[in-house]
Design an enzyme around this catalytic site. Structure first.
Site, mmCIF file in Angstrom:
data_model
loop_
_atom_site.group_PDB
_atom_site.id
_atom_site.type_symbol
_atom_site.label_atom_id
_atom_site.label_comp_id
_atom_site.label_asym_id
_atom_site.label_seq_id
_atom_site.Cartn_x
_atom_site.Cartn_y
_atom_site.Cartn_z
ATOM 1 N N GLY A 39 -6.945 2.480 -6.428
ATOM 2 C CA GLY A 39 -7.987 1.567 -6.860
ATOM 3 C C GLY A 39 -9.385 2.117 -6.801
ATOM 4 O O GLY A 39 -10.229 1.792 -7.653
ATOM 5 N N HIS A 110 -4.034 1.942 -12.605
ATOM 6 C CA HIS A 110 -4.215 1.993 -11.162
ATOM 7 C C HIS A 110 -3.707 0.722 -10.502
ATOM 8 O O HIS A 110 -3.594 -0.338 -11.111
ATOM 9 C CB HIS A 110 -5.695 2.219 -10.806
ATOM 10 C CG HIS A 110 -6.552 0.986 -10.883
ATOM 11 N ND1 HIS A 110 -6.643 0.065 -9.849
ATOM 12 C CD2 HIS A 110 -7.366 0.524 -11.868
ATOM 13 C CE1 HIS A 110 -7.473 -0.900 -10.197
ATOM 14 N NE2 HIS A 110 -7.928 -0.662 -11.421
ATOM 15 N N CYS A 111 -3.380 0.857 -9.221
ATOM 16 C CA CYS A 111 -3.126 -0.296 -8.360
ATOM 17 C C CYS A 111 -3.985 -0.078 -7.118
ATOM 18 O O CYS A 111 -5.080 0.482 -7.235
ATOM 19 C CB CYS A 111 -1.641 -0.482 -8.068
ATOM 20 S SG CYS A 111 -0.776 0.957 -7.410
ATOM 21 N N ALA A 112 -3.578 -0.506 -5.972
ATOM 22 C CA ALA A 112 -4.399 -0.307 -4.780
ATOM 23 C C ALA A 112 -4.285 1.130 -4.273
ATOM 24 O O ALA A 112 -5.284 1.807 -4.060
ATOM 25 C CB ALA A 112 -4.010 -1.298 -3.691
#
Length: 198
Positions: A39, A110-112
């Site tokens: 992220g 993206h993610c975290a």
């Protein structure tokens, strides 16, 4: 992998430039027009512009979009939980990545942490548009970002997606004392076993 598919995979996916720290940094180049990251990368406008990113797929509930005018944003509101219905987004995200590439742009997914949600979406894209198996897609993404580890629920959905696309499954789920895991994780564990203290 057949020799024909092997050649196609490397011709189609070989990046135009290598990110030497892709394994450890927040961003990894999956293809010359697809990046996978955590992220924090989404807040680095200078880096994204340098990479030619024009579209950001945010596969989180917890991280807001920055909504900078230079980028198109796609929100995929998912938690990193096995029951999260990530398969609902496999086709739409893959189609978006493909559409952006055809316009000579690049997409960041993206993610975290850049480990589970975003990795699963990139794997699904490779299966759909590069016609590679789930196993091949996973191995390719893991080569570029070794920290990826989709959760078991996402694996179940990726296996079903592979069956839908190709009518076969190249990854199996195995029962273990700690629960069900994909066979690729079992193989990785056996490979590392000499270095583990059990």
């Amino acid at each position: 992998m057949t020799s024909h598919r092997h050649c196609y995979l490397h011709r189609a996916l070989l990046p135009s430039r290598w990110i030497s720290d892709g394994a450890l940094s927040g961003i990894a180049e999956i293809t010359s027009f697809l990046y996978l990251g955590r992220g924090s990368v989404a807040s680095n406008r200078t880096l994204l512009l340098a990479k030619g990113v024009t579209c950001i797929v945010n596969a989180t509930i917890e991280i807001p979009n920055f909504n900078w005018p230079q980028f198109e944003y796609v929100k995929v509101p998912l938690s990193d939980m096995p029951h999260a219905p990530i398969s609902l987004y496999f086709d739409s995200v893959a189609d978006k990545i493909h559409s952006v590439a055809r316009k000579h742009g690049a997409t960041l997914v993206h993610c975290a942490a850049g480990v589970s949600r975003s990795a699963s979406l990139c794997i699904a894209y490779l299966m759909k548009y590069h016609k590679v198996s789930l196993l091949e897609a996973y191995n390719w993404v893991k080569t570029r970002r070794p920290v990826i580890r989709p959760n078991v629920g996402f694996w179940k959905q990726l296996i079903e997606y592979e069956r839908k696309l190709f009518g076969k499954c190249t990854v199996k789920l195995l029962p273990t004392p700690c629960g069900v895991i994909p066979d690729v994780y079992a193989k990785e564990r056996r490979h590392l076993m000499p270095y583990w203290r059990i």
